[in-house]
Design a protein around this motif. Structure first.
Motif, PDB file in Angstrom:
ATOM      1  N   SER A   3       1.556   2.635   0.859  1.00 31.04           N
ATOM      2  CA  SER A   3       0.119   2.594   1.049  1.00 31.04           C
ATOM      3  C   SER A   3      -0.488   1.687  -0.039  1.00 31.04           C
ATOM      4  CB  SER A   3      -0.366   4.029   0.883  1.00 31.04           C
ATOM      5  OG  SER A   3      -1.710   4.104   1.100  1.00 31.04           O
TER       6      SER A   3
ATOM      7  N   GLY B  57      -1.404  -0.672   4.800  1.00 34.32           N
ATOM      8  CA  GLY B  57      -0.059  -0.517   4.270  1.00 34.32           C
ATOM      9  C   GLY B  57       0.549  -1.888   4.009  1.00 34.32           C
TER      10      GLY B  57
ATOM     11  N   THR C  92      -2.919   2.060   8.084  1.00 30.45           N
ATOM     12  CA  THR C  92      -2.105   3.270   8.177  1.00 30.45           C
ATOM     13  C   THR C  92      -2.928   4.413   8.775  1.00 30.45           C
ATOM     14  OG1 THR C  92      -2.783   3.838   5.944  1.00 30.45           O
ATOM     15  CG2 THR C  92      -0.691   2.672   6.162  1.00 30.45           C
TER      16      THR C  92
ATOM     17  N   ARG D  21       0.453   8.381  14.949  1.00 32.99           N
ATOM     18  CA  ARG D  21       1.172   7.376  14.166  1.00 32.99           C
ATOM     19  C   ARG D  21       2.517   7.042  14.821  1.00 32.99           C
ATOM     20  NH1 ARG D  21       1.572   7.501   7.699  1.00 32.99           N
ATOM     21  NH2 ARG D  21      -0.575   8.043   8.094  1.00 32.99           N
TER      22      ARG D  21
END
Ligand code: COA
Ligand code: AMP
Length: 624
Positions: free
Chosen positions: A440, A479, A494, A592
């Motif tokens: 991140s 990210g 992200t 995700r």
């Protein structure tokens, strides 16, 4: 050590010295003696004792220095077939008069003004007029629907709305007044007036609280610049977060002016008299910073282009503008280059226009894919500079500082962090990762001048949204990784923010619209790769038991609803009806994982999954 390394090091080791020195590029009514105020950390303020006026710095300062005849703004509008240039004196006078008109309506320091205008000089005039009075503008992009406009009116509580009667898209004229009227039926806040600039392509019907721009200005007396604290807000710009409620990013006056002035010289290599063109929209942060404020603060000439990269009239439009106006540097989004490349893959158009003045192409707003980088690099014969930033940051976090010290380019990388941005890659526990390890992207506090100090009226939401995840860091939501040479590679968001043709959207807000259809039991919206627009939203929908609607009818209903509720700019067209959505045992949809599979990645099956068979059944749909 090179000039870049030296500046970067100093900005972190001696931020006070670095930024107070940078502040000397600005004219202050009271020069700051202190750079950073950390007394209310994690909310930081820059130049707490400084006082200035941003419109003075953008306009009057150049006139007072004897450069009033220099061109400040070139309006080039292929969609109307018109154009006009404004000298610094002319623009200063128009801004002062419109500021006087606003003051006559009771607008003063700290009052909010919503600006809902297309790419016309009056949009720039309205923004700078607010800045002149110390009022706070909030520009709303024309491609948003009434509900989005209403959310911004509700949150900002404007005294006045300044609008044009219409915007012009290649396919249609977009009437703004009905959109405003509808927004005002949704919002509970009532501005005192709406000032409307009538455009001949579609004049608006004016109601009781509506004022005609031209008549208002005809009676107005010019207003002078009002000194404000460096920490006072200059504008609020709403951006998409992960929820449906937009975030009101606040920009202050002092830090903003200092940071932008620094970037024009050191990142973009643009100074007084240079012609600079940002092909974006004043409704986005890129437009705020690099169509309006930065080029004018630098005493450069800014091009305001009301048109598209293709179709107005052809794929040579950008090269025509560069050639005709002697543009030194162009800043646009990769999507625009992809649109041009699609129509003119062999680059026949650039060859038609002599571009002797053209030095650099800057790209940002979304990931610059190496293919687009190479096409631009091979056919335009100028350095192609990818740089990375966000509405929140207001200026590039990472760039190739062309003015300070041009660095070697690595396709796929936005190059290196700019001064003040202490960029780190963190794992889920907040541990700093090693070079090449992907994680991140976070920025160690404090953020430099010009970055958002907070969200409008909601310090807690600012802290919760950006500062809570990692103690002492700002969470970018992107990210990526940093290589051995310190080059930053931004790989994508992200979170649930997506980027459609350089326009930032929240899948959460699209989901909210989709979920409100009576036939929909539950849904997930994710961003999927698109060769032209970078990403497009795609909805996966589970129907309620007994729903009889056909897939085609449902799709048409959902597409129409998203257009109506969010706006055409969402480019929402793709709906898949599925049996079930993959969830964790606690009921959270695995967005995700869905995103990863849709993007062709080998996503591991999360250990928390409730029923792996649901994900297996969805895999081919996601990949298709
Ligand atoms: N006002 C009203 N409607 C708008 C609008 C505005 N300011 N901007 C876009 N729209 C509408 C368009 O008319 C289109 O509507 P449609 O579905 O009825 O055709 C829809 O929103 C999508 O627009 P857009 O994203 O412009 O897509 P497009 O297919 O018309 O054009 C590009 C594709 C690549 C040419 C275009 O997206 C582009 O110029 N991109 C550059 C992006 C950019 O500058 N981003 C700023 C960040 S730096
Ligand atoms: P916006 O706030 O609309 O400017 O969007 C910011 C987001 O756009 C960032 O968080 C990134 O996801 C993306 N973005 C902007 N510039 C770049 C870039 N040069 N490379 C990769 N992503 C980018």
């Amino acid at each position: 050590m090179g000039a870049y390394d030296e500046s970067y090091r100093r900005s972190l080791d001696d931020p006070h010295g670095f930024w107070l020195e940078a502040a000397e590029a600005i004219s202050w009514t009271r020069p700051p003696t202190q750079a950073l105020d950390a007394s209310a950390a994690p909310i930081f303020r820059w130049f707490p004792d400084g006082e200035l006026n941003t419109s003075y710095n953008a306009l009057d300062r150049h006139v007072d220095a004897g450069d009033g005849e220099r061109t400040a703004l070139i309006y080039d509008s292929p969609v109307t077939g018109t154009g006009r240039s404004y000298s610094y004196t002319e623009l200063r006078d128009e801004v002062a008069t419109f500021a006087g008109a606003l003051a006559g309506l009771g607008v003063g320091k700290g009052d909010r003004v919503i600006v809902y205008m297309p790419m016309i000089p009056e949009a720039v005039v309205a923004m700078l007029a607010c800045a002149r009075l110390g009022a706070i503008h909030s520009v709303v992009f024309g491609g948003f629907a009434p509900r989005e406009l209403a959310a911004r009116i509700e949150d900002a509580g404007p005294k006045v709305i300044v609008a044009a009667s219409c915007g012009i898209e290649p396919s249609r004229v977009v009437e703004y007044k009905p959109i405003i009227d509808e927004a005002l039926t949704i919002a509970s806040h009532r501005p005192a007036y709406t000032v409307v600039l009538q455009r001949p392509q579609a004049e608006a019907q004016l109601g009781e609280r509506d004022l005609d721009w031209t008549s208002l200005v005809a009676q107005a007396q010019p207003a002078g610049p009002v000194p404000v604290a460096a920490t006072d807000p200059l504008y609020i710009l709403y951006t998409s977060g992960t929820t449906g409620r937009p975030k009101g990013v606040v920009r202050d006056n002092g830090g903003h002016a200092v940071a932008l002035a620094w970037t024009m010289r050191n990142v973009y290599d643009v100074g007084p008299g240079d012609v600079w063109w940002t092909a974006s929209d004043v409704g986005w942060v890129v437009g705020h910073s690099y169509i309006v404020y930065a080029p004018l603060l630098a005493g450069a000439t800014t091009v305001l282009y009301e048109g598209k990269p293709v179709g107005t009239p052809d794929a040579g439009a950008f090269w025509r503008v560069i050639s005709e106006h002697g543009v030194k540097a162009l800043f646009t989004a990769p999507t625009a280059i992809r649109a041009i490349k699609k129509v003119d893959p062999e680059a026949a158009e650039p060859a038609k226009y002599p571009m002797d003045t053209f030095r650099t192409l800057f790209l940002a707003g979304e990931r610059l894919d190496p293919e687009t980088y190479h096409w631009a690099h091979d056919h335009l014969d100028v350095p192609v500079v990818d740089h990375w930033w966000q509405t929140e940051t207001g200026w590039p976090i990472a760039a190739n500082p062309r003015g300070l010290e041009p660095l070697p380019t690595k396709p796929g990388s936005a190059t290196v962090p700019m001064p003040g941005w202490n960029v780190q890659i963190l794992d889920t526990y907040g541990k700093e990762l090693l070079p090449h390890e992907e994680g991140s992207i976070a920025i160690k506090l404090p953020l430099p001048p010009g970055a958002l100090p907070t969200l409008w009226g909601d310090d807690q939401r600012y802290i919760d949204s950006y500062l809570k995840e990692y103690d002492g860091y700002y969470l970018t939501g992107d990210g990526g990784y940093i290589d051995d040479d310190g080059y930053i590679f931004v790989m994508g968001r992200t979170d649930d923010v997506i980027n459609v043709a350089g326009h930032r959207l929240s899948t959460g807000s699209i989901e909210a619209v989709v979920a409100s259809n009576p036939a929909v039991a539950e849904c997930a919206v994710i961003g999927v790769h698109d060769a032209l627009k970078g990403q497009l939203p795609r909805a996966f929908v589970v129907l309620k038991a007994g729903a009889t609607v056909t897939d085609d009818v449902l799709r048409d209903e959902l597409v129409a609803a998203v257009r109506r509720e969010i706006g055409p700019v969402a480019a929402f067209r793709d709906v898949s009806v599925v049996e079930a959505l993959p969830k964790t045992r606690s009921g959270k949809i695995l967005r995700r994982t869905m995103r990863g599979i849709a993007d062709g990645r080998d996503e591991p099956v999360p250990s928390t999954i409730e029923d792996p068979a649901v994900l297996d059944a969805l895999r081919p749909v996601l990949r298709g």
